[in-house]
Design an enzyme around this catalytic site. Structure first.
Site, PDB file in Angstrom:
ATOM      1  N   SER A  29      93.591  74.107  53.323  1.00  0.00           N
ATOM      2  CA  SER A  29      94.292  73.557  54.479  1.00  0.00           C
ATOM      3  C   SER A  29      93.319  72.822  55.396  1.00  0.00           C
ATOM      4  CB  SER A  29      94.964  74.696  55.249  1.00  0.00           C
ATOM      5  OG  SER A  29      95.896  74.217  56.170  1.00  0.00           O
ATOM      6  N   GLN A  66      93.490  64.300  56.125  1.00  0.00           N
ATOM      7  CA  GLN A  66      94.532  64.394  57.141  1.00  0.00           C
ATOM      8  C   GLN A  66      94.235  63.371  58.233  1.00  0.00           C
ATOM      9  OE1 GLN A  66      94.935  67.631  60.170  1.00  0.00           O
ATOM     10  NE2 GLN A  66      96.802  68.141  59.037  1.00  0.00           N
ATOM     11  N   TYR A 122     100.010  67.748  68.748  1.00  0.00           N
ATOM     12  CA  TYR A 122      99.288  66.485  68.834  1.00  0.00           C
ATOM     13  C   TYR A 122     100.284  65.323  68.913  1.00  0.00           C
ATOM     14  CZ  TYR A 122      95.416  69.571  67.783  1.00  0.00           C
ATOM     15  OH  TYR A 122      94.510  70.611  67.837  1.00  0.00           O
TER      16      TYR A 122
END
Length: 362
Positions: A23, A100, A185
């Site tokens: 992750s 990401q 975010y």
């Protein structure tokens, strides 16, 4: 026979050797946004450790998109070049390299956590932070960060920054691009009525609040190779049941729209929009039901996160059809070889690297 943790996962033309992903986890160790040996070892060791997919931390698409001054970035070709050797190493050791792409929005311009995580004012090297509204992120123990309400031109500029970042990531060799629309975010701020009080084309109705993330996903998909997948990470719920907020049913409603925008997998996390969130008991697999609900609402793959620490647990998530991919964070910090040890625990014949399997010592 149902898929298992070590059944390969094919997304477009990309195949993951198993259903275990590293992750994205912020490292706050990139001076001026540049990857260092820390990132090479951190990401590379998890590829050696057997994960099918290794994803970078949130990687800022612009300097203003950083959480901290030491966030990883990809807003220039030089930043992409600094990642190339790590991408190649991850791929050479059998894992798929993913990135990401992120913008911190109104949670940006702060010190790293170990330095207190407090806002950095512009006269101390901080920067202007952006959001759907001028209301700042409410901090418990410090003055809030002044926030600029984004104009439509600002929104279009940030969308283009995501597209350009995707192009750089593609050219650096990444095979998976994930759009970060979670954890309070920028893109999550537009989704949630907790933070989006706009009355223009990017606020108000569900369709308008989801427009920004759909346009960003479309821009990344346009820049990404046709045979490589695009992920979107969402917070399935704001964990704010006592006020109008984003919840699991909103996420289920969003999922097919993200698929239409070009998403091949929805990475289902939760929370982060407000410090007063009511986090449930964080027991083993406590967020898996969110992924299951989102998966029921769309034909694209889903990823599950949250309290996944054991091989049998991860395998059951996949075998029972609750998710297609498990994204393991903290357990990968504790044990870079989680995937290899999971294979051993499940009786799956997976070879350790030759360097570790010879049984000879100097």
């Amino acid at each position: 026979m149902p898929d298992s943790l070590f059944t390969p996962l094919s997304l477009r033309g990309t195949e993951l050797r198993n259903r275990i992903a590293v992750s994205p986890m912020c490292q706050y160790s990139a001076p001026e946004g540049y990857a260092t040996n820390w990132h090479h070892v951190h990401l590379g060791s998890r590829a050696v450790g057997g994960a099918g997919l290794v994803v970078t931390e949130a990687t800022a698409v612009s300097p203003a998109g950083r959480i901290s001054p030491r966030d990883l970035g990809i807003w220039s070709d030089d930043h992409a070049d600094a990642l190339e050797d790590t991408v190649a190493f991850v791929e050479d050791h059998g894992a798929v390299p993913g990135i990401q792409l992120a913008h911190a929005g109104r949670k940006g311009s702060t010190d790293p956590p170990w330095d207190g995580g407090e806002p950095i004012p512009t006269d101390r090297g901080g920067w202007e932070v952006l959001g759907p509204t001028e209301a700042p992120y409410p901090r418990r123990e410090s003055d809030p960060q002044p926030t600029t309400r984004m104009s439509v031109d600002d929104i279009e500029r940030v969308t283009e920054q995501f597209r350009l970042a995707a192009e750089r990531a593609r050219d650096a060799g990444f095979e998976v691009a994930e759009v970060h629309a979670a954890h309070g975010y920028l893109l999550h701020e537009f989704l949630s009525p907790v933070t989006n009080d706009r009355d223009d084309a990017y606020g108000g109705s569900f369709e308008s609040r989801t427009r920004f993330v759909r346009e960003v996903t479309e821009a990344v998909r346009e820049a990404w190779p046709d045979d490589a997948p695009v992920f979107v990470r969402i917070s399935a719920t704001d964990w704010l049941p006592d006020r109008p907020s984003w919840d699991v049913e909103d996420s289920a409603r969003l999922a097919p729209r993200l698929a239409d925008a070009g998403a091949d997998l929805i990475d289902v996390s939760a929370g982060g929009i407000h410090p007063e969130q009511q986090v449930p008991d964080a027991g083993p697999g406590y967020q898996i039901p969110y992924a299951e609900r989102v998966g029921d609402a769309t034909d694209v793959a889903v990823g599950a996160v949250g309290g996944i620490t054991r091989a049998e647990q991860a395998d059951q998530i996949v075998r029972n059809g609750r998710a297609d991919l498990v994204l393991v964070g903290r357990e990968h910090l504790r044990n870079p070889y989680f995937a290899l040890e999971a294979a051993h625990a499940l009786g799956v014949d997976v070879a350790w690297p030759e360097q570790y399997g010879r049984g000879r010592f100097g």
